[in-house]
Scaffold this motif. Structure first.
Motif, PDB file in Angstrom:
ATOM      1  N   ARG A 243       0.843  -1.196   0.000  1.00  0.00           N
ATOM      2  CA  ARG A 243       0.000   0.000   0.000  1.00  0.00           C
ATOM      3  C   ARG A 243       0.877   1.243   0.000  1.00  0.00           C
ATOM      4  NH1 ARG A 243      -2.617  -0.443   6.126  1.00  0.00           N
ATOM      5  NH2 ARG A 243      -0.702   0.007   7.306  1.00  0.00           N
ATOM      6  N   GLN A 244       0.306   2.327  -0.518  1.00  0.00           N
ATOM      7  CA  GLN A 244       1.011   3.607  -0.532  1.00  0.00           C
ATOM      8  C   GLN A 244       0.029   4.722  -0.267  1.00  0.00           C
ATOM      9  OE1 GLN A 244       3.380   4.441  -4.014  1.00  0.00           O
ATOM     10  NE2 GLN A 244       4.652   5.872  -2.863  1.00  0.00           N
TER      11      GLN A 244
ATOM     12  N   ARG B 255       5.939   3.412  -0.329  1.00  0.00           N
ATOM     13  CA  ARG B 255       5.178   2.184  -0.441  1.00  0.00           C
ATOM     14  C   ARG B 255       5.561   1.231   0.681  1.00  0.00           C
ATOM     15  NH1 ARG B 255       5.874  -0.238  -6.050  1.00  0.00           N
ATOM     16  NH2 ARG B 255       7.874  -0.897  -5.194  1.00  0.00           N
TER      17      ARG B 255
ATOM     18  N   TYR C 227      -1.962  -2.312  -3.638  1.00  0.00           N
ATOM     19  CA  TYR C 227      -1.466  -2.962  -4.837  1.00  0.00           C
ATOM     20  C   TYR C 227      -1.222  -4.438  -4.583  1.00  0.00           C
ATOM     21  CZ  TYR C 227      -0.421   1.805  -6.349  1.00  0.00           C
ATOM     22  OH  TYR C 227      -0.499   3.130  -6.684  1.00  0.00           O
TER      23      TYR C 227
ATOM     24  N   TRP D 202       3.089  -6.010 -10.897  1.00  0.00           N
ATOM     25  CA  TRP D 202       2.244  -5.155 -10.072  1.00  0.00           C
ATOM     26  C   TRP D 202       0.910  -4.890 -10.754  1.00  0.00           C
ATOM     27  CZ3 TRP D 202       3.933  -3.463  -5.298  1.00  0.00           C
ATOM     28  CH2 TRP D 202       5.277  -3.695  -5.006  1.00  0.00           C
TER      29      TRP D 202
END
Length: 121
Positions: free
Chosen positions: A38-39, A45, A93, A111
């Motif tokens: 996650r970011q 990230r 992600y 990704w």
């Protein structure tokens, strides 16, 4: 060609739940290390959880232990997120790498585009 497609994000209040899904080629889930990252805006990230090929072992970053569960079936990777907190707000992600060792600190090759999770207080 490897494709990862996330879904399931949305907006919830603190304490709520969401389940993220990542559609992947079926063969990948038995031989690839799969993970969720996650970011958040303005932040780096962060690895959230990983699952070894076939699902026999999992790893969670400390901030989500006891609240998030990573799992997979024949076609999808999942992240069940319970008791969500505003600090969980981020783009999430799905990632994959053809490697058995599933450390979140090692590079991932593939990704997805990401799915947004927003948690309000």
């Amino acid at each position: 060609q490897v494709q990862l497609v996330e879904s399931g994000g949305g907006s919830v209040q603190a304490g709520g739940s969401l389940r993220l899904s990542c559609a992947a080629s079926g063969y990948m889930l038995s031989i690839y290390c799969m993970a969720w990252f996650r970011q958040a805006p303005g932040r780096e990230r962060e690895g959230v959880a990983s699952i070894w090929p076939g699902g026999d072992r999992t790893y969670y970053t400390d901030s989500v232990k006891g609240r998030f569960t990573i799992s997979l079936d024949n076609t999808k990777l999942y992240l069940q997120m319970n008791n969500l907190e505003p600090e969980d707000t981020a783009m999430y992600y799905c990632a994959a790498v053809p490697r058995r060792a599933c450390s979140l600190s090692s590079p991932f090759d593939y990704w997805g585009q990401g799915t947004q999770v927003t948690v309000s207080s």
